[in-house]
Design an enzyme around this catalytic site. Structure first.
Site, short mmCIF file in Angstrom:
data_model
loop_
_atom_site.label_atom_id
_atom_site.label_comp_id
_atom_site.label_asym_id
_atom_site.label_seq_id
_atom_site.Cartn_x
_atom_site.Cartn_y
_atom_site.Cartn_z
N LYS A 113 5.96 -5.96 2.25
CA LYS A 113 5.74 -5.66 3.66
C LYS A 113 5.78 -6.90 4.54
O LYS A 113 6.07 -6.81 5.72
CB LYS A 113 4.44 -4.89 3.81
C1 LIG Z 1 3.94 -0.01 0.70
C2 LIG Z 1 4.29 -0.23 -0.72
C3 LIG Z 1 5.17 0.63 -1.39
C4 LIG Z 1 5.75 1.87 -0.76
O1 LIG Z 1 6.64 1.55 0.29
P1 LIG Z 1 7.08 2.67 1.35
O2 LIG Z 1 7.93 1.95 2.33
O3 LIG Z 1 5.81 3.20 1.95
O4 LIG Z 1 7.81 3.72 0.60
C5 LIG Z 1 5.52 0.31 -2.70
N1 LIG Z 1 4.99 -0.78 -3.32
C6 LIG Z 1 4.15 -1.62 -2.71
C7 LIG Z 1 3.60 -2.78 -3.46
C8 LIG Z 1 3.77 -1.38 -1.38
O5 LIG Z 1 2.93 -2.23 -0.77
#
Ligand SMILES: *Cc1c(COP(=O)(O)O)cnc(C)c1O
Length: 478
Positions: A113
């Site tokens: 993210k």
């Molecule tokens: C947020 C997250 C996901 C899922 O991602 P999305 O964009 O919500 O599908 C998968 N793995 C990790 C480590 C995350 O932080």
């Protein structure tokens, strides 16, 4: 570039407008009116560029007149030239002749993210400065969004951030990454209830004139278009390294809110030769059922060792249904209203066919997740986090079931650093991954957060009181 809402009645906005708005005023999600297309020659022309230069090229068609060439270049250089601990930003690692990992966790908070939120923080700063406005960000987090968002906006003058997390349901590393940030514009709220409860509060604030009126609310979860756009970049970056546009590439994407994997869909729409997108879920598998049978029906959330994917309703799936279903905003609004009422809906034929052209869904339970961690460790010497393991497990199942062309490279997105979920990693492979030096003395720093009961009003009133206090403070200084 103009952006339209999936529910058809909110005003069209430019890029600056959608970056600041998050959710559309009709409850829908913004999408570009049409997808920009890259020719094969243009994609070939990206070969050899640095990550930040890739970002400029891929993002440029989406920002339109909202940023000058010079502003876009400066922002991408600042974010992707500096804020990541690996020079390649998102390096590829080969596991075996078929399988690759794309490491997305070299940012400050150890999850993918950061790649988008570090950019979003800089965009907020640029646009708010230009407008002379302030923004109150409210968000809900199951762990990773919160720390990445807080890290991206901490200390910004024109932004106040309120992050709701379900009390006791995020890992200690995740919580500390949020609660030990000492900037005065950061407020952590630990609320009673589940992540879905917290997210419901946030959604309700956007539609509540008692708060979204006195305050100008902004969103940092993946309903914000600018985040998805930033994630499109690493699909281009990795595919070009693996031979695109002259070779196809497939991806397996650990999925919760359908944000990361939707970015892959956008890349494909733009002309990147993606052969297949594997939607990898844990046992909370609403997306797998929807893709296999057209049945999108929510049930309770089962807690797993992959908490960032413990989600029953995947907000961004609406973007796919809208785009595959003929882009009919009125029909989409009716379909989503039905879903809000019954927590279930049936995909239309057009939606099912459109989705199955590119996507396949596979879920991994706790055992399969642990086995994928063991395989990566034993066969390829890689310590991976459980979210990545869900993706790798789905990738290997997809290969066995011939859901992917056997001649294309299959890239699993590595969404978190193993140290972020080190208890689960240690249980699976007997190795305890160390926290990288860049997170510093996380366990020695003092935590700050406010505990609140689970009702909506408690959260709303806290945000109202504290954000308005911040506004008064800053105007008194000005
Ligand atoms: C947020 C997250 C996901 C899922 O991602 P999305 O964009 O919500 O599908 C998968 N793995 C990790 C480590 C995350 O932080």
């Amino acid at each position: 570039m103009e952006y339209v809402s999936t529910r058809g009645s909110a005003p069209a906005l430019d890029f600056e407008g959608v970056a600041l708005a998050g959710l559309a005023s009709d409850g829908g999600l913004y999408l570009p009116r049409q997808w920009p297309r890259f020719s094969e020659a243009q994609i070939r022309g990206l070969r050899g560029l640095a990550y930040w230069e890739f970002a400029v090229e891929v993002i440029r068609p989406f920002v339109g007149d909202s940023l000058t060439e010079r502003e876009l270049g400066a922002i991408c250089h600042e974010v992707y030239g500096n804020a990541f601990a690996h020079e390649a930003v998102t390096p590829l690692v080969q596991l075996d002749p078929r399988n690759w990992l794309l490491e997305l966790f070299h940012g400050p908070t150890l999850a993918f993210k950061d790649v988008a939120l570090q950019l979003l923080g800089r965009l907020f700063e640029t646009f708010l400065e230009r407008r002379g406005e302030r923004l109150t960000i409210v968000g809900a987090t199951s762990g990773d969004t919160g720390s990445a968002a807080i890290n991206a906006v901490a200390g910004l003058d024109r932004v106040e951030i309120f992050m709701l997390h379900p009390r006791g349901r995020v890992s200690e590393v995740q919580r500390r990454q949020m609660t030990t940030v000492r900037a005065p514009n950061v407020h952590n709220l630990a609320i009673e209830g589940s992540f879905d409860d917290a997210q419901a509060h946030v959604k309700r604030m956007f539609g509540d004139p008692a708060i979204n009126g006195p305050l100008s609310l902004g969103a940092v979860n993946s309903i914000n278009w600018a985040r998805l756009m930033a994630q499109v970049v690493y699909y281009f970056y990795s595919a070009v390294q693996l031979g695109a546009p002259d070779r196809k590439v497939a991806y397996s994407v650990p999925t919760g809110n359908f944000g990361d994997v939707f970015a892959g869909y956008v890349a494909e729409r733009m002309g990147l030769p993606i052969e297949r997108l594997i939607v990898a879920t844990n046992v909370n598998d609403i997306l797998v059922r929807a893709l296999a049978r057209g049945d999108y029906s929510a049930s309770g959330v089962t807690p797993t060792i992959t908490p960032s994917m413990d989600i029953q309703v995947s907000s961004n799936f609406e973007r796919l249904l809208f785009d595959c279903g003929g882009r009919d905003g009125a029909a989409m609004a009716a379909q989503m209203a039905g879903f809000a009422e019954t927590k279930a809906m049936q995909l239309t034929n057009a939606q099912r066919e459109g989705a199955s052209a590119l996507f396949r869904g596979f879920s991994a339970d706790q055992d399969a997740t642990a086995r994928a961690m063991q395989w990566a460790h034993q066969a390829a010497g890689q310590v991976i986090d459980p979210h990545t393991a869900v993706g790798l497990s789905a990738a290997r199942t997809a290969l066995q079931e011939e859901a992917v062309d056997p001649s294309v490279p299959l890239v699993t997105l590595a969404t978190a650093h193993p140290a972020k979920f080190r208890e689960a990693v240690e249980r699976a492979i007997g190795v305890r991954p160390n926290l990288p030096a860049r997170v510093g003395d996380l366990f020695a720093r003092e935590e700050r957060f406010t505990e609140l009961p689970g009702d909506y009003e408690a959260s709303r009133d806290f945000v109202l009181t504290h954000a308005l206090a911040g506004t008064r403070g800053s105007s008194a200084e000005a």
